[in-house]
Design a protein around this motif. Structure first.
Motif, PDB file in Angstrom:
ATOM      1  N   SER A  53     -15.223 -26.336 -10.338  1.00  0.00           N
ATOM      2  CA  SER A  53     -15.900 -26.352  -9.196  1.00  0.00           C
ATOM      3  C   SER A  53     -15.367 -27.513  -8.421  1.00  0.00           C
ATOM      4  N   VAL A  66     -21.555 -25.384  -7.463  1.00  0.00           N
ATOM      5  CA  VAL A  66     -21.357 -24.032  -7.689  1.00  0.00           C
ATOM      6  C   VAL A  66     -21.445 -23.745  -9.317  1.00  0.00           C
ATOM      7  N   ILE A 109     -14.907 -19.527 -11.638  1.00  0.00           N
ATOM      8  CA  ILE A 109     -15.305 -20.900 -11.698  1.00  0.00           C
ATOM      9  C   ILE A 109     -15.496 -20.991 -13.090  1.00  0.00           C
ATOM     10  N   THR A 112     -18.361 -26.967 -13.719  1.00  0.00           N
ATOM     11  CA  THR A 112     -18.386 -28.050 -13.148  1.00  0.00           C
ATOM     12  C   THR A 112     -18.371 -29.136 -14.033  1.00  0.00           C
TER      13      THR A 112
END
Length: 388
Positions: A157, A223, A249, A252
């Protein structure tokens, strides 16, 4: 006698007209069946609608049967008019009627030229035949495209993804394409002509040519990990070209390096070890592995850790590690900066510590005693020899 000859001639003329009027007439006799474009390029799997015209110059109105004389194997076709499938059409004298020929081309049709033969036959036996020649080619004129070189990408992310795409205008006229994307909420998508930094909402593409576009996709910072599909399109007055971009993705990633109290300063003494407790927090939404600790300190200083690495730090977890900082022998009284970094393959964080080097009190007392002794010695010398 002359009157008798005239009577015989009239009889023969009447017989001639009667006999020849019984033979069928053809297109030249008043019926024409045609299309404006008897040769067109198509592609496998196409559904074509072709306008056909039935013209009547026979001298009176007529009804004409419409039929398919021949069609390639696997192809399908029929006539329609006013939204209904038809087999006959009425045409007034001196007029022209329009019908539509609907053609379905199979998906597996090979490249090459194909002929469809159509016929119109009137109730007065006038007839005309027309041939449609359809060419299937690998790249069809009029068929544009919008494609990405690498339509699937992955990253963390906060990563800005860049897709190289090509917009092809394969028509006979210049086209202006409006560019759009259907991205998830919070995502940002922009279009730039290749080699340029200017964002555009539309682009001109010349006939039978192409333009490169860079599509920049930025997900929101928070995200979640997963696959995201982003449809993009280029729309002109005559064509809508679409393709899909996929972003995966992987997670994070965020590390925080601090102290339990948040204080990033401490006191130290030259050539003496001082301890400071570090707190390393994994603010990612995935576990982080192989986190290492490194430092940058003034010359002749040493920094060690009771653990120089963390094998696994779970998402949301915090681990404390002690750093041992030893200023060099020559460190003078004052403030110094020591930098400590926690890093892994996905992310890192750095903290700057202000280290105040202090001088020990006993050395200050010794220095004062020495100074007082020197002053006393000088005073004694002046007292003894000052009057001579």
């Amino acid at each position: 006698m002359r009157q008798k000859i005239y009577s015989i001639s009239a009889a023969f003329l009447l017989l001639f007209l009667t006999v020849f009027s019984s033979f069928p007439a053809f297109a030249a006799g008043g019926l024409e069946f045609y299309t404006d474009y008897p040769g067109i390029s198509v592609k496998a799997g196409d559904s074509q609608t072709i306008s056909m015209y039935v013209s009547n110059t026979s001298g009176s109105g007529l009804d004409a049967d419409l039929s398919i004389v021949s069609i390639p194997d696997g192809w399908e076709g029929y006539f329609s008019g006013s939204g209904s499938q038809i087999s006959r059409v009425h045409v007034e004298n001196g007029a022209e009627s329009t019908v539509t020929f609907n053609l379905e081309i199979p998906e597996d049709a090979a490249e090459g030229d194909y002929t469809v033969q159509l016929q119109a036959t009137s109730d007065t036996e006038l007839t005309d035949v027309t041939d449609l020649v359809l060419s299937i080619q690998e790249v069809q004129y009029g068929q544009g495209s919008f494609e990405a070189e690498y339509p699937e990408q992955e990253g963390a992310s906060g990563t800005a993804f860049s897709f190289s795409t090509t917009l092809v205008n394969n028509s006979a006229a210049d086209q202006s394409y409006s560019l759009s994307a259907q991205a998830p909420a919070g995502w940002q998508v922009s279009f730039q002509p290749s080699g340029e930094s200017t964002q555009v909402a539309s682009i001109e593409v010349a006939a039978a040519s192409s333009e490169g576009l860079t599509v920049s996709v930025t997900p929101p910072e928070n995200v979640e990990a997963g696959d995201y599909t982003i449809p993009i399109s280029a729309t002109s007055a005559s064509d809508t070209l679409e393709t899909e971009l996929t972003v995966t993705i992987t997670g994070t990633y965020a590390l925080e390096l601090s102290t339990p109290s948040g204080l990033l300063s401490f006191d130290a003494h030259a050539n003496r070890e001082s301890d400071v407790t570090l707190s390393i927090t994994n603010n990612s939404n995935v576990d982080l592995q192989n986190i290492t600790l490194t430092s940058s300190a003034p010359t002749d200083w040493t920094v060690t850790f009771d653990e120089s690495s963390i094998e696994v730090l779970e998402a949301g977890a915090t681990q404390e590690i002690t750093a041992h900082v030893t200023p060099g022998d020559s460190a003078m009284t004052g403030d110094y900066v020591t930098t400590i970094t926690a890093s892994c393959s996905e992310t890192s964080d750095t903290a700057e510590f202000r280290v105040s080097v202090k001088t020990d009190t006993i050395w200050g007392i010794v220095a004062i005693v020495i100074i007082l002794a020197l002053v006393a010695g000088v005073g004694a010398v002046f007292k003894k020899y000052g009057r001579r």
